[in-house]
Design a protein around this motif. Structure first.
Motif, PDB file in Angstrom:
ATOM      1  N   GLU A 162       0.831  -1.205   0.000  1.00  8.85           N
ATOM      2  CA  GLU A 162       0.000   0.000   0.000  1.00  8.85           C
ATOM      3  C   GLU A 162       0.867   1.256   0.000  1.00  8.85           C
ATOM      4  OE1 GLU A 162      -3.620   0.839   0.008  1.00  8.85           O
ATOM      5  OE2 GLU A 162      -3.129  -0.954  -1.142  1.00  8.85           O
ATOM      6  N   TYR A 163       1.952   1.233   0.746  1.00 13.57           N
ATOM      7  CA  TYR A 163       2.865   2.378   0.777  1.00 13.57           C
ATOM      8  C   TYR A 163       3.463   2.603  -0.613  1.00 13.57           C
ATOM      9  CZ  TYR A 163       6.537   5.549   2.278  1.00 13.57           C
ATOM     10  OH  TYR A 163       7.350   6.643   2.429  1.00 13.57           O
ATOM     11  N   VAL A 164       3.846   1.536  -1.287  1.00 17.02           N
ATOM     12  CA  VAL A 164       4.404   1.649  -2.639  1.00 17.02           C
ATOM     13  C   VAL A 164       3.345   2.227  -3.576  1.00 17.02           C
ATOM     14  CG1 VAL A 164       5.249   0.317  -4.620  1.00 17.02           C
ATOM     15  CG2 VAL A 164       6.103  -0.189  -2.318  1.00 17.02           C
ATOM     16  N   ARG A 165       2.141   1.722  -3.487  1.00 15.39           N
ATOM     17  CA  ARG A 165       1.041   2.192  -4.338  1.00 15.39           C
ATOM     18  C   ARG A 165       0.772   3.682  -4.114  1.00 15.39           C
ATOM     19  NH1 ARG A 165      -4.528   2.728  -4.427  1.00 15.39           N
ATOM     20  NH2 ARG A 165      -4.713   2.473  -2.188  1.00 15.39           N
ATOM     21  N   ILE A 166       0.700   4.095  -2.864  1.00 11.86           N
ATOM     22  CA  ILE A 166       0.434   5.498  -2.541  1.00 11.86           C
ATOM     23  C   ILE A 166       1.607   6.379  -2.950  1.00 11.86           C
ATOM     24  CG2 ILE A 166       0.004   7.123  -0.637  1.00 11.86           C
ATOM     25  CD1 ILE A 166      -2.435   5.336  -1.500  1.00 11.86           C
ATOM     26  N   THR A 167       2.824   5.871  -2.844  1.00 14.83           N
ATOM     27  CA  THR A 167       3.993   6.635  -3.296  1.00 14.83           C
ATOM     28  C   THR A 167       3.918   6.907  -4.792  1.00 14.83           C
ATOM     29  OG1 THR A 167       5.392   5.785  -1.511  1.00 14.83           O
ATOM     30  CG2 THR A 167       6.523   6.619  -3.476  1.00 14.83           C
ATOM     31  N   ALA A 168       3.523   5.908  -5.575  1.00 19.98           N
ATOM     32  CA  ALA A 168       3.380   6.114  -7.022  1.00 19.98           C
ATOM     33  C   ALA A 168       2.333   7.186  -7.313  1.00 19.98           C
ATOM     34  CB  ALA A 168       3.014   4.798  -7.706  1.00 19.98           C
ATOM     35  N   ILE A 169       1.222   7.132  -6.602  1.00 19.92           N
ATOM     36  CA  ILE A 169       0.166   8.140  -6.784  1.00 19.92           C
ATOM     37  C   ILE A 169       0.681   9.521  -6.383  1.00 19.92           C
ATOM     38  CG2 ILE A 169      -2.107   8.901  -5.967  1.00 19.92           C
ATOM     39  CD1 ILE A 169      -2.808   5.865  -5.679  1.00 19.92           C
ATOM     40  N   MET A 170       1.414   9.583  -5.279  1.00 22.79           N
ATOM     41  CA  MET A 170       1.968  10.850  -4.815  1.00 22.79           C
ATOM     42  C   MET A 170       2.936  11.433  -5.851  1.00 22.79           C
ATOM     43  SD  MET A 170       3.674  11.661  -1.106  1.00 22.79           S
ATOM     44  CE  MET A 170       5.266  10.911  -1.348  1.00 22.79           C
ATOM     45  N   CYS A 171       3.775  10.591  -6.428  1.00 20.07           N
ATOM     46  CA  CYS A 171       4.699  11.051  -7.478  1.00 20.07           C
ATOM     47  C   CYS A 171       3.921  11.631  -8.652  1.00 20.07           C
ATOM     48  CB  CYS A 171       5.568   9.899  -7.979  1.00 20.07           C
ATOM     49  SG  CYS A 171       6.789   9.313  -6.810  1.00 20.07           S
ATOM     50  N   PHE A 172       2.910  10.904  -9.082  1.00 14.03           N
ATOM     51  CA  PHE A 172       2.101  11.364 -10.206  1.00 14.03           C
ATOM     52  C   PHE A 172       1.437  12.698  -9.880  1.00 14.03           C
ATOM     53  CE2 PHE A 172      -1.878  11.658 -12.553  1.00 14.03           C
ATOM     54  CZ  PHE A 172      -1.433  11.476 -13.858  1.00 14.03           C
ATOM     55  N   ASN A 173       0.832  12.800  -8.700  1.00 10.87           N
ATOM     56  CA  ASN A 173       0.136  14.033  -8.329  1.00 10.87           C
ATOM     57  C   ASN A 173       1.072  15.230  -8.253  1.00 10.87           C
ATOM     58  OD1 ASN A 173      -2.375  12.816  -8.227  1.00 10.87           O
ATOM     59  ND2 ASN A 173      -2.238  12.384  -6.035  1.00 10.87           N
ATOM     60  N   GLU A 174       2.292  15.000  -7.816  1.00  7.32           N
ATOM     61  CA  GLU A 174       3.230  16.115  -7.669  1.00  7.32           C
ATOM     62  C   GLU A 174       3.970  16.443  -8.961  1.00  7.32           C
ATOM     63  OE1 GLU A 174       7.132  17.211  -5.007  1.00  7.32           O
ATOM     64  OE2 GLU A 174       5.470  16.201  -4.004  1.00  7.32           O
ATOM     65  N   LEU A 175       4.255  15.444  -9.784  1.00  6.13           N
ATOM     66  CA  LEU A 175       5.159  15.667 -10.915  1.00  6.13           C
ATOM     67  C   LEU A 175       4.529  15.557 -12.297  1.00  6.13           C
ATOM     68  CD1 LEU A 175       8.139  13.610  -9.509  1.00  6.13           C
ATOM     69  CD2 LEU A 175       7.887  16.095  -9.482  1.00  6.13           C
ATOM     70  N   SER A 176       3.335  15.020 -12.408  1.00 11.64           N
ATOM     71  CA  SER A 176       2.790  14.756 -13.745  1.00 11.64           C
ATOM     72  C   SER A 176       2.420  16.009 -14.522  1.00 11.64           C
ATOM     73  CB  SER A 176       1.574  13.832 -13.657  1.00 11.64           C
ATOM     74  OG  SER A 176       0.499  14.512 -13.038  1.00 11.64           O
ATOM     75  N   THR A 177       2.422  17.147 -13.876  1.00 14.21           N
ATOM     76  CA  THR A 177       2.139  18.391 -14.595  1.00 14.21           C
ATOM     77  C   THR A 177       3.404  19.057 -15.103  1.00 14.21           C
ATOM     78  OG1 THR A 177       2.202  19.619 -12.522  1.00 14.21           O
ATOM     79  CG2 THR A 177       0.042  18.833 -13.269  1.00 14.21           C
ATOM     80  N   LYS A 178       4.542  18.533 -14.686  1.00 15.98           N
ATOM     81  CA  LYS A 178       5.828  19.116 -15.094  1.00 15.98           C
ATOM     82  C   LYS A 178       6.377  18.334 -16.273  1.00 15.98           C
ATOM     83  CE  LYS A 178       6.785  20.432 -10.377  1.00 15.98           C
ATOM     84  NZ  LYS A 178       7.550  20.208  -9.188  1.00 15.98           N
ATOM     85  N   PRO A 179       6.823  19.042 -17.318  1.00 11.91           N
ATOM     86  CA  PRO A 179       7.403  18.317 -18.454  1.00 11.91           C
ATOM     87  C   PRO A 179       8.715  17.651 -18.049  1.00 11.91           C
ATOM     88  CG  PRO A 179       7.650  20.691 -18.747  1.00 11.91           C
ATOM     89  CD  PRO A 179       6.831  20.485 -17.493  1.00 11.91           C
ATOM     90  N   ALA A 180       9.030  16.597 -18.759  1.00  9.15           N
ATOM     91  CA  ALA A 180      10.306  15.911 -18.523  1.00  9.15           C
ATOM     92  C   ALA A 180      11.434  16.876 -18.830  1.00  9.15           C
ATOM     93  CB  ALA A 180      10.415  14.674 -19.400  1.00  9.15           C
ATOM     94  N   PRO A 181      12.491  16.848 -18.040  1.00  8.95           N
ATOM     95  CA  PRO A 181      13.613  17.736 -18.311  1.00  8.95           C
ATOM     96  C   PRO A 181      14.260  17.399 -19.648  1.00  8.95           C
ATOM     97  CG  PRO A 181      14.125  16.234 -16.502  1.00  8.95           C
ATOM     98  CD  PRO A 181      12.712  15.986 -16.891  1.00  8.95           C
ATOM     99  N   ALA A 182      14.745  18.421 -20.307  1.00 12.91           N
ATOM    100  CA  ALA A 182      15.419  18.207 -21.591  1.00 12.91           C
ATOM    101  C   ALA A 182      16.752  17.501 -21.330  1.00 12.91           C
ATOM    102  CB  ALA A 182      15.665  19.533 -22.286  1.00 12.91           C
ATOM    103  N   PRO A 183      17.125  16.595 -22.219  1.00  8.36           N
ATOM    104  CA  PRO A 183      18.416  15.926 -22.017  1.00  8.36           C
ATOM    105  C   PRO A 183      19.538  16.950 -22.120  1.00  8.36           C
ATOM    106  CG  PRO A 183      17.420  15.269 -24.113  1.00  8.36           C
ATOM    107  CD  PRO A 183      16.451  16.157 -23.404  1.00  8.36           C
ATOM    108  N   PRO A 184      20.594  16.760 -21.335  1.00 10.90           N
ATOM    109  CA  PRO A 184      21.699  17.729 -21.374  1.00 10.90           C
ATOM    110  C   PRO A 184      22.373  17.703 -22.743  1.00 10.90           C
ATOM    111  CG  PRO A 184      22.277  15.815 -20.046  1.00 10.90           C
ATOM    112  CD  PRO A 184      20.843  15.657 -20.434  1.00 10.90           C
ATOM    113  N   THR A 185      22.754  18.890 -23.167  1.00 15.34           N
ATOM    114  CA  THR A 185      23.489  18.975 -24.433  1.00 15.34           C
ATOM    115  C   THR A 185      24.955  19.078 -24.105  1.00 15.34           C
ATOM    116  OG1 THR A 185      23.220  21.374 -24.433  1.00 15.34           O
ATOM    117  CG2 THR A 185      21.580  20.088 -25.650  1.00 15.34           C
TER     118      THR A 185
END
Length: 190
Positions: A162-185
């Motif tokens: 359950e902790y793992v499941r809630i952690t995944a949801i927490m990650c999504f809720n906090e980060l899913s609105t942020k675009p993936a960082p651009a790869p370093p050039t």
């Protein structure tokens, strides 16, 4: 685990074996969930290329596997974004031995971190709670699978999953609105 989750685990396990992909169903779902939970979805099927690179040694998936992964990807997005917290980990049935379920859970956590790390190498902008949860996930991924199958062990497994499941949801809720960082050039000339 839900019956649907256990059925998906069995079906995906069979397909991975038929396609000679060495990852387990738990590993594939964990990796996919980590990719989904770590940044805003890309407009293209970039996640599929990343999955092929990480899970299939860079080889293109078969059409059948692509279809399966696309369905799983969509289910993962819907599950993680559901306000009723209905997201489920793809793990073996509760009827399977505890050691097998724990093995699958540790594999899920390991591969979640792999998928997560593709988009989130730096957690500087993450909340303290999320940073701690990611560290906890790293510890969970190292758990020993040498367990008895008593009532206390079953309860502990449930609490950790359950902790793992809630952690995944927490990650999504906090980060899913942020675009993936651009790869370093690189400015280095070869």
């Amino acid at each position: 685990m839900s019956e649907a989750s256990a059925q998906t685990f069995e079906q995906l396990s069979r397909q991975l074996q038929e396609e000679q992909i060495i990852l387990s169903a738990a590993e594939v779902h964990g990796m996919l969930a980590g990719l989904v939970a770590s940044s805003a979805p890309s407009k293209e099927r970039e996640w599929l290329l990343i999955m092929a690179d990480l899970a299939n040694e860079g080889h293109k998936f078969s059409d059948s596997m692509i279809n399966t992964l696309e369905v799983l990807h969509q289910q993962t997005i819907v599950g993680l974004s559901c306000s009723d917290l209905s997201f489920q980990l793809i793990l073996p049935s509760d009827d399977d031995p505890l050691s097998e379920r724990l093995q699958a859970l540790t594999e899920w956590a390991q591969c979640f971190l792999v998928g997560f790390g593709v988009n989130q190498q730096n957690l500087a902008a993450a909340s303290d709670d999320l940073k701690e949860a990611i560290q906890d996930l790293a510890e969970i991924s190292k758990l020993s699978t040498d367990v008895a199958s008593g009532e206390d062990d079953e309860r502990a497994f449930f609490e950790v999953s359950e902790y793992v499941r809630i952690t995944a949801i927490m990650c999504f809720n906090e980060l899913s609105t942020k675009p993936a960082p651009a790869p370093p050039t690189s400015s280095t000339l070869h």
